[in-house]
Design a protein around this motif. Structure first.
Motif, PDB file in Angstrom:
ATOM      1  N   LYS A   7       0.208   8.976   2.807  1.00 28.47           N
ATOM      2  CA  LYS A   7       0.331   9.234   1.299  1.00 28.47           C
ATOM      3  C   LYS A   7      -0.874   8.740   0.578  1.00 28.47           C
ATOM      4  CE  LYS A   7       5.101   9.478   1.617  1.00 28.47           C
ATOM      5  NZ  LYS A   7       5.179  11.038   1.984  1.00 28.47           N
ATOM      6  N   PHE A   9      -1.701   7.630  -3.556  1.00 31.20           N
ATOM      7  CA  PHE A   9      -1.374   7.186  -4.618  1.00 31.20           C
ATOM      8  C   PHE A   9      -2.336   7.459  -5.709  1.00 31.20           C
ATOM      9  CE2 PHE A   9       1.457   5.136  -1.753  1.00 31.20           C
ATOM     10  CZ  PHE A   9       2.607   5.707  -2.106  1.00 31.20           C
ATOM     11  N   GLU A  18       2.207  10.442  -6.222  1.00 29.66           N
ATOM     12  CA  GLU A  18       2.465  10.390  -5.102  1.00 29.66           C
ATOM     13  C   GLU A  18       2.116  11.660  -4.400  1.00 29.66           C
ATOM     14  OE1 GLU A  18       5.446   8.240  -2.039  1.00 29.66           O
ATOM     15  OE2 GLU A  18       6.153  10.105  -2.510  1.00 29.66           O
ATOM     16  N   ILE A  29       5.522   9.686  -9.950  1.00 28.28           N
ATOM     17  CA  ILE A  29       6.336   8.513  -9.632  1.00 28.28           C
ATOM     18  C   ILE A  29       6.848   8.076 -11.047  1.00 28.28           C
ATOM     19  CG2 ILE A  29       6.360   6.042  -8.891  1.00 28.28           C
ATOM     20  CD1 ILE A  29       4.410   7.197  -6.699  1.00 28.28           C
ATOM     21  N   PRO A  38      -0.745   0.255  -5.828  1.00 28.85           N
ATOM     22  CA  PRO A  38       0.429  -0.048  -4.917  1.00 28.85           C
ATOM     23  C   PRO A  38       0.514  -1.466  -4.048  1.00 28.85           C
ATOM     24  CG  PRO A  38      -1.227   1.363  -4.016  1.00 28.85           C
ATOM     25  CD  PRO A  38      -1.676   0.969  -5.096  1.00 28.85           C
ATOM     26  N   GLY A  42       2.888   0.401   0.236  1.00 23.08           N
ATOM     27  CA  GLY A  42       3.264   1.443  -0.391  1.00 23.08           C
ATOM     28  C   GLY A  42       4.749   1.582  -0.894  1.00 23.08           C
ATOM     29  N   GLN A  43       5.519   0.540  -0.939  1.00 20.16           N
ATOM     30  CA  GLN A  43       6.918   0.702  -1.329  1.00 20.16           C
ATOM     31  C   GLN A  43       7.070   0.188  -2.771  1.00 20.16           C
ATOM     32  OE1 GLN A  43       9.246   2.335   0.431  1.00 20.16           O
ATOM     33  NE2 GLN A  43       7.146   2.664   1.570  1.00 20.16           N
ATOM     34  N   GLU A  44       6.177  -0.396  -3.399  1.00 16.88           N
ATOM     35  CA  GLU A  44       6.228  -1.074  -4.778  1.00 16.88           C
ATOM     36  C   GLU A  44       4.932  -1.057  -5.441  1.00 16.88           C
ATOM     37  OE1 GLU A  44       8.578  -4.587  -6.905  1.00 16.88           O
ATOM     38  OE2 GLU A  44       7.821  -4.878  -4.868  1.00 16.88           O
ATOM     39  N   PHE A  45       5.217  -0.768  -6.784  1.00 19.52           N
ATOM     40  CA  PHE A  45       3.951  -0.689  -7.533  1.00 19.52           C
ATOM     41  C   PHE A  45       3.802  -1.774  -8.519  1.00 19.52           C
ATOM     42  CE2 PHE A  45       4.889   3.280  -5.565  1.00 19.52           C
ATOM     43  CZ  PHE A  45       3.695   3.868  -5.147  1.00 19.52           C
ATOM     44  N   ARG A  69       9.063   3.045  -5.538  1.00 20.92           N
ATOM     45  CA  ARG A  69       8.717   4.482  -5.200  1.00 20.92           C
ATOM     46  C   ARG A  69       9.572   5.313  -6.036  1.00 20.92           C
ATOM     47  NH1 ARG A  69       7.152   5.990   0.915  1.00 20.92           N
ATOM     48  NH2 ARG A  69       6.738   7.631  -0.105  1.00 20.92           N
ATOM     49  N   ASP A  70      10.891   5.134  -6.439  1.00 20.49           N
ATOM     50  CA  ASP A  70      11.719   6.301  -7.133  1.00 20.49           C
ATOM     51  C   ASP A  70      11.367   6.056  -8.693  1.00 20.49           C
ATOM     52  OD1 ASP A  70      12.693   3.375  -7.957  1.00 20.49           O
ATOM     53  OD2 ASP A  70      14.612   3.811  -7.044  1.00 20.49           O
TER      54      ASP A  70
END
Length: 167
Positions: A7, A9, A18, A29, A38, A42-45, A69-70
């Motif tokens: 992916k 970002f 994303e 996002i 990120p 890549g799971q949190e920003f 990511r949500d």
């Protein structure tokens, strides 16, 4: 895109996006801030954003926002003065390293310095005298630069950064 995986970002006007390389699909996002990056997985920003609390210029604050990511914020904090550069999450996601310009640095005299913040906004460590070029090592140490030299430092504690190379 045969053979391509992963992916990407990116920041686009007004959004963080994303982009799925194999399918070519993208999704927004969350709305954009000033700067973002990120986590290594890549799971949190983390992003910085100007937050105006009042009408007077002295009421301006900058915020740091952590989100998944949500697009939902997991935490945030406000600081006086301004952030610059790209905020970077530590490998363990407990700290953010960012350029911070504060008029309250005493001897530093209001210059921008790389600063480590905990997720609650408390200052963990400042690196006065170093440039705003910085990065995390995978083990959680920090790469700093000053002049033509590179240094390695711990994010916590007070040990002097150690010279590792000259350009």
């Amino acid at each position: 895109n045969p053979g391509v995986s992963g992916k990407l970002f990116m920041s686009a006007p007004g959004s963080f996006i994303e982009f799925d390389l194999p399918t070519g699909l993208s999704r927004v996002i969350r709305p954009s801030g000033s700067a973002f990056s990120p986590s290594l997985d890549g799971q949190e920003f983390v992003l910085t954003n100007q937050f105006v609390a009042g009408l007077d210029a002295g009421d301006d604050r900058e915020e740091v926002v952590f989100f998944g990511r949500d697009g939902r914020s997991s935490s945030r904090f406000l600081q006086l003065d301004a952030f610059g550069g790209i905020p970077l999450l530590s490998p363990n996601k407990q700290y953010v390293l960012v350029e911070w310009h504060s008029i309250d640095f005493g001897d530093a005299g209001g210059v921008s310095v790389p600063t480590v913040f905990a997720r609650d906004g408390s200052i963990v460590r400042r690196f006065e005298g170093y440039k705003n070029d910085y990065a995390w090592f995978p083990d959680g140490d920090i790469l700093l630069s000053r002049g033509d030299s590179f240094y390695r430092a711990t994010a916590t504690g007070s040990a002097a950064p150690q010279l590792i190379a000259r350009a």
